[in-house]
Write a protein that holds these residues in place. Structure first.
Motif, PDB file in Angstrom:
ATOM      1  N   GLY A 139       8.072 -11.326  10.785  1.00 41.49           N
ATOM      2  CA  GLY A 139       7.394  -9.893  11.139  1.00 41.49           C
ATOM      3  C   GLY A 139       6.391  -9.788   9.906  1.00 41.49           C
ATOM      4  N   PHE A 140       6.051  -8.441   9.647  1.00 43.56           N
ATOM      5  CA  PHE A 140       5.189  -8.043   8.503  1.00 43.56           C
ATOM      6  C   PHE A 140       5.710  -8.748   7.161  1.00 43.56           C
ATOM      7  CE2 PHE A 140       4.905  -4.133  11.374  1.00 43.56           C
ATOM      8  CZ  PHE A 140       3.644  -4.044  11.585  1.00 43.56           C
ATOM      9  N   ALA A 141       4.908  -9.498   6.533  1.00 43.31           N
ATOM     10  CA  ALA A 141       5.197 -10.002   5.311  1.00 43.31           C
ATOM     11  C   ALA A 141       3.737  -9.421   4.344  1.00 43.31           C
ATOM     12  CB  ALA A 141       4.930 -11.380   5.292  1.00 43.31           C
ATOM     13  N   LEU A 142       3.848  -8.232   3.886  1.00 41.25           N
ATOM     14  CA  LEU A 142       2.713  -7.445   3.338  1.00 41.25           C
ATOM     15  C   LEU A 142       3.167  -7.422   1.897  1.00 41.25           C
ATOM     16  CD1 LEU A 142       2.102  -5.041   5.978  1.00 41.25           C
ATOM     17  CD2 LEU A 142       0.890  -7.090   5.784  1.00 41.25           C
ATOM     18  N   GLY A 143       2.068  -7.370   0.938  1.00 36.50           N
ATOM     19  CA  GLY A 143       2.127  -6.952  -0.231  1.00 36.50           C
ATOM     20  C   GLY A 143       3.370  -7.785  -0.922  1.00 36.50           C
ATOM     21  N   LYS A 171      -5.827  -0.865  -1.222  1.00 41.84           N
ATOM     22  CA  LYS A 171      -5.910   0.066  -0.440  1.00 41.84           C
ATOM     23  C   LYS A 171      -5.151   1.115  -1.147  1.00 41.84           C
ATOM     24  CE  LYS A 171      -6.056  -2.100   4.194  1.00 41.84           C
ATOM     25  NZ  LYS A 171      -5.395  -2.173   5.397  1.00 41.84           N
ATOM     26  N   LEU A 172      -3.990   0.912  -1.982  1.00 41.69           N
ATOM     27  CA  LEU A 172      -3.266   1.739  -2.839  1.00 41.69           C
ATOM     28  C   LEU A 172      -3.800   2.083  -4.001  1.00 41.69           C
ATOM     29  CD1 LEU A 172       0.255   0.230  -1.599  1.00 41.69           C
ATOM     30  CD2 LEU A 172      -0.968   2.475  -0.760  1.00 41.69           C
ATOM     31  N   GLY A 173      -4.903   1.138  -4.388  1.00 43.09           N
ATOM     32  CA  GLY A 173      -5.502   1.519  -5.823  1.00 43.09           C
ATOM     33  C   GLY A 173      -4.672   0.691  -7.047  1.00 43.09           C
ATOM     34  N   GLN A 231      -2.196  -8.784   1.783  1.00 39.61           N
ATOM     35  CA  GLN A 231      -2.142  -8.084   0.408  1.00 39.61           C
ATOM     36  C   GLN A 231      -2.895  -6.938   0.435  1.00 39.61           C
ATOM     37  OE1 GLN A 231       0.294 -11.392  -1.029  1.00 39.61           O
ATOM     38  NE2 GLN A 231      -0.220  -9.454  -2.149  1.00 39.61           N
ATOM     39  N   PRO A 232      -2.425  -5.791   0.907  1.00 33.82           N
ATOM     40  CA  PRO A 232      -3.119  -4.430   0.852  1.00 33.82           C
ATOM     41  C   PRO A 232      -2.936  -3.714  -0.182  1.00 33.82           C
ATOM     42  CG  PRO A 232      -0.673  -4.198   2.005  1.00 33.82           C
ATOM     43  CD  PRO A 232      -0.884  -5.838   1.618  1.00 33.82           C
ATOM     44  N   GLU A 233      -2.752  -3.992  -1.290  1.00 28.90           N
ATOM     45  CA  GLU A 233      -2.589  -3.247  -2.477  1.00 28.90           C
ATOM     46  C   GLU A 233      -3.638  -2.533  -3.030  1.00 28.90           C
ATOM     47  OE1 GLU A 233      -1.410  -6.452  -2.341  1.00 28.90           O
ATOM     48  OE2 GLU A 233       0.539  -6.679  -3.112  1.00 28.90           O
ATOM     49  N   PRO A 293      16.069  -2.422   7.694  1.00 29.02           N
ATOM     50  CA  PRO A 293      15.010  -2.371   8.579  1.00 29.02           C
ATOM     51  C   PRO A 293      14.287  -1.077   8.956  1.00 29.02           C
ATOM     52  CG  PRO A 293      17.149  -2.646   9.644  1.00 29.02           C
ATOM     53  CD  PRO A 293      17.337  -2.809   8.127  1.00 29.02           C
ATOM     54  N   ASP A 294      15.052   0.114   8.449  1.00 28.39           N
ATOM     55  CA  ASP A 294      14.341   1.144   8.949  1.00 28.39           C
ATOM     56  C   ASP A 294      13.047   1.638   7.813  1.00 28.39           C
ATOM     57  OD1 ASP A 294      16.594   1.119   6.700  1.00 28.39           O
ATOM     58  OD2 ASP A 294      16.481   3.212   6.732  1.00 28.39           O
ATOM     59  N   LYS A 295      13.148   0.827   6.802  1.00 27.35           N
ATOM     60  CA  LYS A 295      11.926   1.026   5.995  1.00 27.35           C
ATOM     61  C   LYS A 295      11.038  -0.178   5.923  1.00 27.35           C
ATOM     62  CE  LYS A 295      12.620   5.100   4.506  1.00 27.35           C
ATOM     63  NZ  LYS A 295      11.654   6.115   4.647  1.00 27.35           N
ATOM     64  N   LEU A 296      11.175  -0.991   6.960  1.00 29.45           N
ATOM     65  CA  LEU A 296      10.494  -2.314   6.823  1.00 29.45           C
ATOM     66  C   LEU A 296      10.798  -3.434   6.119  1.00 29.45           C
ATOM     67  CD1 LEU A 296       7.115  -1.214   8.826  1.00 29.45           C
ATOM     68  CD2 LEU A 296       9.313  -1.582   9.986  1.00 29.45           C
ATOM     69  N   ASN A 297      12.151  -3.411   5.340  1.00 27.81           N
ATOM     70  CA  ASN A 297      12.590  -4.285   4.550  1.00 27.81           C
ATOM     71  C   ASN A 297      11.742  -3.974   3.217  1.00 27.81           C
ATOM     72  OD1 ASN A 297      14.716  -4.784   6.157  1.00 27.81           O
ATOM     73  ND2 ASN A 297      12.992  -6.635   7.345  1.00 27.81           N
ATOM     74  N   ALA A 298      11.362  -2.724   2.942  1.00 25.85           N
ATOM     75  CA  ALA A 298      10.435  -2.463   1.737  1.00 25.85           C
ATOM     76  C   ALA A 298      11.351  -2.922   0.663  1.00 25.85           C
ATOM     77  CB  ALA A 298      10.032  -1.363   1.634  1.00 25.85           C
ATOM     78  N   LEU A 299      10.692  -3.419  -0.508  1.00 24.29           N
ATOM     79  CA  LEU A 299      11.722  -4.012  -1.620  1.00 24.29           C
ATOM     80  C   LEU A 299      11.788  -2.686  -2.650  1.00 24.29           C
ATOM     81  CD1 LEU A 299       9.898  -7.327  -2.249  1.00 24.29           C
ATOM     82  CD2 LEU A 299      11.991  -6.875  -1.338  1.00 24.29           C
ATOM     83  N   VAL A 336       9.077  -8.451   5.091  1.00 25.47           N
ATOM     84  CA  VAL A 336       9.251  -7.527   3.822  1.00 25.47           C
ATOM     85  C   VAL A 336       7.944  -6.855   4.045  1.00 25.47           C
ATOM     86  CG1 VAL A 336       9.306  -7.064   1.531  1.00 25.47           C
ATOM     87  CG2 VAL A 336      11.057  -8.601   2.565  1.00 25.47           C
ATOM     88  N   ALA A 337       7.812  -5.558   4.239  1.00 22.21           N
ATOM     89  CA  ALA A 337       6.394  -4.935   4.183  1.00 22.21           C
ATOM     90  C   ALA A 337       6.066  -4.228   2.969  1.00 22.21           C
ATOM     91  CB  ALA A 337       6.745  -3.403   5.269  1.00 22.21           C
ATOM     92  N   GLY A 338       6.470  -5.092   1.965  1.00 26.29           N
ATOM     93  CA  GLY A 338       6.144  -4.961   0.397  1.00 26.29           C
ATOM     94  C   GLY A 338       6.808  -3.934  -0.177  1.00 26.29           C
ATOM     95  N   ALA A 339       6.436  -3.781  -1.744  1.00 29.16           N
ATOM     96  CA  ALA A 339       7.312  -2.942  -2.329  1.00 29.16           C
ATOM     97  C   ALA A 339       7.377  -1.694  -1.925  1.00 29.16           C
ATOM     98  CB  ALA A 339       6.552  -2.961  -3.978  1.00 29.16           C
ATOM     99  N   ASP A 340       8.366  -0.982  -2.355  1.00 32.76           N
ATOM    100  CA  ASP A 340       8.653   0.431  -1.894  1.00 32.76           C
ATOM    101  C   ASP A 340       7.761   1.372  -2.320  1.00 32.76           C
ATOM    102  OD1 ASP A 340       9.669   2.959  -1.323  1.00 32.76           O
ATOM    103  OD2 ASP A 340      11.756   2.092  -1.087  1.00 32.76           O
ATOM    104  N   ILE A 341       6.937   1.929  -1.666  1.00 31.21           N
ATOM    105  CA  ILE A 341       5.772   2.698  -2.262  1.00 31.21           C
ATOM    106  C   ILE A 341       6.468   3.936  -2.837  1.00 31.21           C
ATOM    107  CG2 ILE A 341       3.581   3.949  -1.754  1.00 31.21           C
ATOM    108  CD1 ILE A 341       3.046   1.545   0.496  1.00 31.21           C
ATOM    109  N   GLY A 342       7.315   4.548  -2.225  1.00 33.53           N
ATOM    110  CA  GLY A 342       8.210   5.539  -2.867  1.00 33.53           C
ATOM    111  C   GLY A 342       8.637   5.645  -4.079  1.00 33.53           C
ATOM    112  N   GLY A 372      15.064  -6.896  11.629  1.00 34.16           N
ATOM    113  CA  GLY A 372      14.123  -6.212  12.397  1.00 34.16           C
ATOM    114  C   GLY A 372      12.747  -6.666  12.553  1.00 34.16           C
ATOM    115  N   ARG A 373      11.658  -5.512  12.631  1.00 34.35           N
ATOM    116  CA  ARG A 373      10.494  -6.266  13.133  1.00 34.35           C
ATOM    117  C   ARG A 373       9.652  -6.635  11.688  1.00 34.35           C
ATOM    118  NH1 ARG A 373       6.735  -1.776  13.267  1.00 34.35           N
ATOM    119  NH2 ARG A 373       7.696   0.131  12.814  1.00 34.35           N
ATOM    120  N   ALA A 374      10.104  -6.675  10.468  1.00 31.48           N
ATOM    121  CA  ALA A 374       9.405  -6.721   9.264  1.00 31.48           C
ATOM    122  C   ALA A 374      10.445  -7.997   8.780  1.00 31.48           C
ATOM    123  CB  ALA A 374       9.271  -5.818   8.485  1.00 31.48           C
TER     124      ALA A 374
END
Ligand code: COA
Length: 259
Positions: free
Chosen positions: A105-109, A135-137, A131-133, A22-28, A62-68, A58-60
């Motif tokens: 919650g957030f289901a992005l990307g 925005k990341l190019g 699907q905000p990909e 949850p601290d990373k909004l469940n980023a994958l 999954v907020a997408g793949a882990d951009i990091g 938590g509040r997501a």
């Protein structure tokens, strides 16, 4: 099997997989993707599991793949990561046991893509989809450019893919991205109730419905209905078919054995 980034709980024949970062909004990240694949394999293999409910802590959702992890990937690594993820999501889509995304919650990307790979989506009124990909190019890598138009139609899919805009649960329901919208408090209860309805039915019939839709959708109609006829015929040879029809005629509830 124990997991670090998700929880796996079985009750009343339903496995609840809760993505738990949850601290990373469940980023994958890659580790979480690997655990999702293992969790689905466990759910399919276990005889005490007949359905899967997937949600997020938590509040997501999954907020997408882990951009990091994506930031430094090469072309070769990117293609391999997409293919790995696509295989994992396909496990949810081809599972013979129903998979339901309870989108809290957030289901992005990748989160929207994961929900779309499940058989059913129930959204809390707090859910947000996108699907905000772009925005990341990048483009979606876990099937979003293909499953989204199949679910909502080409025009609506392209609008979401090209704007990268988020939509709320009401809009997601209006365009057919989710099956139902419910209050946040009743999300899990409603999701479990729908799966429980499915669990009352013949498990072989359930599995073949899933397979007929999954395989048939990408065939021409003649081939697809031929496939349906073969499933219809095959199920006639099962004990579940005999029991289901006998129970109807005897005006009692059927007891299916999956044989
Ligand atoms: N990858 C990696 N980390 C992510 C992430 C992602 N996809 N989404 C959220 N996070 C992390 C944030 O970096 C932040 O971590 P930090 O606290 O260590 O800085 C944490 O999750 C909370 O996110 P934050 O952005 O602070 O929350 P918010 O409420 O302001 O915004 C979102 C929520 C979902 C709108 C925003 O996090 C977002 O746009 N995420 C990326 C969505 C995306 O582009 N997904 C597709 C990826 S291909």
């Amino acid at each position: 099997m124990s997991y670090a980034l998700l929880t796996f709980q079985v009750a009343d024949r339903i496995a609840t997989i809760t993505v738990n970062r949850p601290d990373k909004l469940n980023a994958l990240n890659d580790a979480l993707m690997a655990e999702l694949g293992l969790a689905m394999a466990e759910a399919v293999a276990r005889s005490d599991v007949r359905a899967v409910l997937l949600t997020g802590a938590g509040r997501a959702f999954v907020a997408g793949a882990d951009i990091g992890e994506l930031v430094d990937q090469t072309a070769v690594e990117g293609k391999a990561r997409a293919e790995r993820g696509q295989r994992t999501f396909r496990q949810f889509e081809t599972s013979p046991k129903p998979t339901l995304a309870a989108v809290n919650g957030f289901a992005l990307g990748g989160g929207c893509e994961l929900a779309m790979a499940c058989h059913i989506r129930i959204a809390s009124e707090k859910a947000r989809f996108g699907q905000p990909e772009v925005k990341l190019g990048i483009v979606p890598g876990y099937g979003g450019s293909q499953r989204l138009p199949r679910l909502v139609g080409k025009g609506r899919a392209l609008e979401l893919l090209l704007t990268g805009d988020m939509i709320d649960a009401t809009e997601a329901h209006r365009i057919g991205l989710v099956n139902r919208v419910v209050s946040a408090e009743s999300l899990i209860e409603t999701s479990r109730a729908m799966l429980t309805t499915m669990l009352a039915h013949g498990p072989l019939a359930i599995a073949q419905c899933i397979e007929a839709v999954d395989r048939g959708l990408d065939m021409g109609l003649d081939d697809a209905i031929a496939l349906e006829a073969s499933y219809f015929g095959m199920l006639s040879a099962t004990a579940d078919k005999a029991e289901g029809m006998r129970a109807f005629l005897e005006k009692r509830a059927a007891t299916f054995t999956g044989t």
